[in-house]
Design a protein around this motif. Structure first.
Motif, PDB file in Angstrom:
ATOM      1  N   LEU A 101       7.459   2.712   2.458  1.00  0.00           N
ATOM      2  CA  LEU A 101       7.080   3.827   1.600  1.00  0.00           C
ATOM      3  C   LEU A 101       7.654   3.765   0.187  1.00  0.00           C
ATOM      4  N   TYR A 102       8.901   3.368   0.071  1.00  0.00           N
ATOM      5  CA  TYR A 102       9.596   3.589  -1.190  1.00  0.00           C
ATOM      6  C   TYR A 102       9.887   2.272  -1.886  1.00  0.00           C
ATOM      7  N   ASP A 109       0.816  -1.218   0.000  1.00  0.00           N
ATOM      8  CA  ASP A 109       0.000   0.000   0.000  1.00  0.00           C
ATOM      9  C   ASP A 109       0.848   1.265   0.000  1.00  0.00           C
ATOM     10  N   LYS A 110       2.148   1.125   0.190  1.00  0.00           N
ATOM     11  CA  LYS A 110       3.091   2.252   0.222  1.00  0.00           C
ATOM     12  C   LYS A 110       2.784   3.221   1.367  1.00  0.00           C
ATOM     13  N   VAL A 111       2.106   2.717   2.371  1.00  0.00           N
ATOM     14  CA  VAL A 111       1.905   3.473   3.603  1.00  0.00           C
ATOM     15  C   VAL A 111       2.734   2.828   4.707  1.00  0.00           C
ATOM     16  N   ASP A 112       2.505   1.542   4.902  1.00  0.00           N
ATOM     17  CA  ASP A 112       3.250   0.850   5.960  1.00  0.00           C
ATOM     18  C   ASP A 112       3.594  -0.598   5.596  1.00  0.00           C
ATOM     19  N   ASP A 113       3.111  -1.087   4.474  1.00  0.00           N
ATOM     20  CA  ASP A 113       3.327  -2.496   4.143  1.00  0.00           C
ATOM     21  C   ASP A 113       4.780  -2.806   3.823  1.00  0.00           C
ATOM     22  N   ARG A 150     -10.661  -1.637   2.061  1.00  0.00           N
ATOM     23  CA  ARG A 150      -9.385  -1.118   2.572  1.00  0.00           C
ATOM     24  C   ARG A 150      -9.658   0.074   3.479  1.00  0.00           C
ATOM     25  N   ALA A 156      -4.738   3.606  -0.850  1.00  0.00           N
ATOM     26  CA  ALA A 156      -4.334   4.165   0.442  1.00  0.00           C
ATOM     27  C   ALA A 156      -3.730   5.558   0.302  1.00  0.00           C
ATOM     28  N   LEU A 157      -2.862   5.722  -0.687  1.00  0.00           N
ATOM     29  CA  LEU A 157      -2.205   7.028  -0.833  1.00  0.00           C
ATOM     30  C   LEU A 157      -3.205   8.108  -1.238  1.00  0.00           C
ATOM     31  N   CYS A 166       0.618   6.452  10.108  1.00  0.00           N
ATOM     32  CA  CYS A 166      -0.530   5.928   9.358  1.00  0.00           C
ATOM     33  C   CYS A 166      -0.392   4.436   9.092  1.00  0.00           C
ATOM     34  N   ALA A 167      -1.522   3.810   8.964  1.00  0.00           N
ATOM     35  CA  ALA A 167      -1.573   2.387   8.619  1.00  0.00           C
ATOM     36  C   ALA A 167      -2.684   2.196   7.609  1.00  0.00           C
ATOM     37  N   SER A 168      -2.546   1.161   6.810  1.00  0.00           N
ATOM     38  CA  SER A 168      -3.593   0.852   5.840  1.00  0.00           C
ATOM     39  C   SER A 168      -3.673  -0.658   5.708  1.00  0.00           C
ATOM     40  N   TRP A 218       3.651  11.350   8.127  1.00  0.00           N
ATOM     41  CA  TRP A 218       2.618  12.146   7.451  1.00  0.00           C
ATOM     42  C   TRP A 218       2.297  13.382   8.283  1.00  0.00           C
ATOM     43  N   LEU A 248      -5.148   9.037   1.879  1.00  0.00           N
ATOM     44  CA  LEU A 248      -4.396   9.927   2.765  1.00  0.00           C
ATOM     45  C   LEU A 248      -4.393  11.359   2.226  1.00  0.00           C
ATOM     46  N   SER A 295      11.004   1.262   4.395  1.00  0.00           N
ATOM     47  CA  SER A 295      10.253   1.956   5.441  1.00  0.00           C
ATOM     48  C   SER A 295       8.751   1.901   5.169  1.00  0.00           C
TER      49      SER A 295
END
Lengths: 483, 125
Positions: free
Chosen positions: A156-157, A109-113, B2, B109-110, B47-49, B37, B113, A154
């Motif tokens: 994110l990237y 998900d590029k948030v926390d996965d 989601r 998710a992005l 944040c979490a998704s 964020w 946000l 992280s």
């Protein structure tokens, strides 16, 4: 099991003239002519191989007890197929990638996965093949022992949105092995080329383990913002196609092992802000096309090994704020076109090896604060156009060798902030007189009116008369000798 | 569905206890970690998704009870309840708030946000 004649393994098997891909003895594969990444780990070679197309390797929980069976299931455990038991896990439920099909992949998900593997003692120095939904490529890597995110640095990237396959071998792959591995993942549904990607922003951000970067197809890329930021182990960079790129902001920031940079096509680039910031090992820079560039702020900040700089086209540039800040090895600077530049604050601050400075066009410049601060090898300065300038605070402070300054330099300025402008300089009597007389000629009698000089010579009676006039116009003037 | 959740800095500890109640084990105390964020006012969020079931949403909005795995009383149930009291759940993106645990549905998710008014904190500037 392998098919052998004596001690020699058989590579190809034919039935008549037809090559056989597989031969079985009961249910066991006796011979396989099809490439398998498993062959790259023969003899106990260390590394990892993750293959989301093999459902038997995926589990929803990090303990590896609840299998992944359907699309949208979380992936808490990805089994290592290299035979090294370097399984990748994610114990935190919300941070687990999601299994999807068509092709089979671990989506992020590029948030926390992210999935993490514990790289064993000694680390991995070799090749990583990363196959994603947006492209597949092979990288040289050096990965230290310890936790390593195989997906989403992280969280994110990541160069894509999903992992279709990933392989890391301790020991470099040959070009053929890398190509075969890439082809294997592409056959599993990975996208072969990055050629369709337009937005490469943050794709490899913080990938400090990459020691070499492949010549991938980036011809459609428009946004390269932060693409390789903090890739601190890259020593060279390939001649990728960036001809469509408009945004290069922060692209190679902190790539502090790069010793050279290729002549990439940046002709469409408008933003070069912070692009090569802190590339401290670059000794030269190519004559790239920056003719469309408007933002050059901090572009070569702290490139302190650059000994020269090319005559690039900066004619569209408006912001040069800190552009060459702390380029301490530059001994000369070219006559670039800065005619559109408005902000030159700290632009050449700490360029302590510059012995001369060219007569650049600064006619549109308003901010010159700290512009040549600490350029302590400059002995003279040209008669630049300061007519739009309002802020000259500390512009030449600490130019400790600056003796000669031209007359009429400030006759047409637009503002009078010269706070510490010539503090710690070595101006001759004639030069300080030149400066003071020119300030009188400017006629500035409103707004900020501060002037500071120390070091060098005190003004003559001519300069003192100018000071008297300036003070009558509300200026606060401090000069050598205390007049 | 989601669900993307923004946890403000002040609620991180409570939010992680809440996450453990809804989750599977002590590792879920790492749900809200990095403050990557920020909103327009500069308030920071972790944040979490994740993909959740309707059951999850229902459980998150019902009376909380200590999960069976927590035999060592790792979870601070009072903290979890504080986080639950701060929970804002929405099927469409709403603005994240520095005193709320904001959970919004959305496939991307992005994009969610962004619609919540959050942007990534600049990296190492």
């Amino acid at each position: 099991m392998a098919l052998k004649i004596g001690a020699t393994a058989i590579n190809k098997l034919y039935l008549g003239s037809t090559a056989i891909n597989k031969a079985y003895l009961g249910a066991d594969v006796l011979f396989s002519g099809v490439f398998s990444p498993a062959s790259l780990f023969a003899g106990g070679t260390d590394g990892v191989w993750y293959d989301p197309s093999d459902l038997s390797t995926l589990f929803q929980d990090s303990a590896g007890t609840t299998p992944v069976t359907a699309a949208s299931d979380p992936i808490g455990y990805a089994g290592d197929k290299s035979g090294n038991d370097n399984h990748a896990i994610q114990a935190t439920a919300a941070a687990r990638p999601t299994y999807q099909t068509g092709p089979a992949r671990a989506t992020l998900d590029k948030v926390d996965d992210r999935l993490s593997v514990t790289v064993p003692t000694g680390g991995f120095t070799g090749t990583m093949v990363l196959a994603t939904d947006q492209g597949t490529a092979s990288y040289g890597v050096t990965i230290p022992a310890g936790a390593y995110d195989i997906g989403g640095r992280s969280g994110l990237y990541f160069p894509g949105n999903a992992i279709v396959g990933q392989l890391i071998r301790d020991g470099a792959l040959s070009a053929g092995e890398a190509a075969a591995t890439e082809a294997y993942f592409v056959a599993n549904g990975a996208t072969a080329s990055y050629g369709a990607v337009t937005n490469f922003s943050q794709f490899w951000l913080n990938w400090s383990e990459i020691t070499s970067f492949p010549l991938i197809d980036t011809s459609s890329g428009t946004n390269f913002a932060q693409a390789w930021q903090n890739c601190t182990s890259l020593t060279s960079f390939p001649l990728i196609d960036t001809s469509s790129g408009t945004t290069f902001g922060y692209a190679w920031r902190n790539c502090n092992s790069l010793t050279s940079f290729p002549l990439i096509d940046t002709s469409s680039g408008t933003s070069f802000s912070v692009a090569w910031y802190n590339c401290t090992s670059l000794t030269s820079f190519p004559l790239i096309d920056t003719s469309s560039g408007t933002s050059f702020d901090r572009a070569w900040y702290n490139c302190n090994s650059l000994t020269s700089f090319p005559l690039i086209d900066t004619s569209s540039g408006t912001s040069f704020d800190r552009a060459w800040f702390n380029c301490t090895s530059l001994t000369s600077f070219p006559l670039i076109d800065t005619s559109s530049g408005t902000s030159f604050d700290r632009a050449w601050s700490n360029c302590s090896s510059l012995t001369s400075f060219p007569l650049i066009d600064t006619s549109a410049g308003t901010g010159f604060g700290y512009a040549w601060y600490n350029c302590n090898s400059l002995t003279s300065f040209p008669l630049i156009d300061t007519s739009s300038g309002t802020d000259f605070s500390r512009a030449w402070q600490n130019c400790t060798s600056l003796t000669s300054f031209p007359a009429n330099a400030f006759d047409n300025i637009s503002g009078g902030d010269f706070t510490d402008a010539f503090t710690s300089t070595a101006l001759t009597e004639t030069s300080i007189d030149n400066v003071l007389v020119s300030l009188v000629a400017s006629g500035i009698a409103a707004g900020t009116r501060v002037f500071g000089q120390s070091g060098g010579s005190a003004p003559s009676s001519t300069g003192e008369a100018a000071i008297t006039t300036l003070r009558s116009r509300g200026w606060t003037v401090t000069v050598t000798g205390g007049y | 569905m989601r669900l993307t959740i923004a946890c403000p800095d002040a609620l991180r500890a409570d939010g992680n206890h809440f996450a453990m109640v809804l989750g599977y084990g002590p590792a879920d105390a790492e749900t809200y970690v990095a403050l990557n964020w920020q909103d327009a006012d500069g308030n920071l969020y972790a944040c979490a998704s994740l993909i959740v079931s309707d059951t999850f949403v229902s459980k998150a909005q019902s009376t909380l009870s200590r999960p069976a795995w927590d035999v060592d009383n790792i979870i601070d149930m009072d903290a979890a309840r504080r986080a639950q009291a701060a929970l804002v759940f929405s099927l469409t993106p709403v603005a994240a708030m520095p005193d709320k645990l904001t959970a919004c549905a959305g496939d991307d998710a992005l994009a969610t946000l962004a619609a919540m008014g959050l942007s990534q904190v600049e990296v190492d500037i």
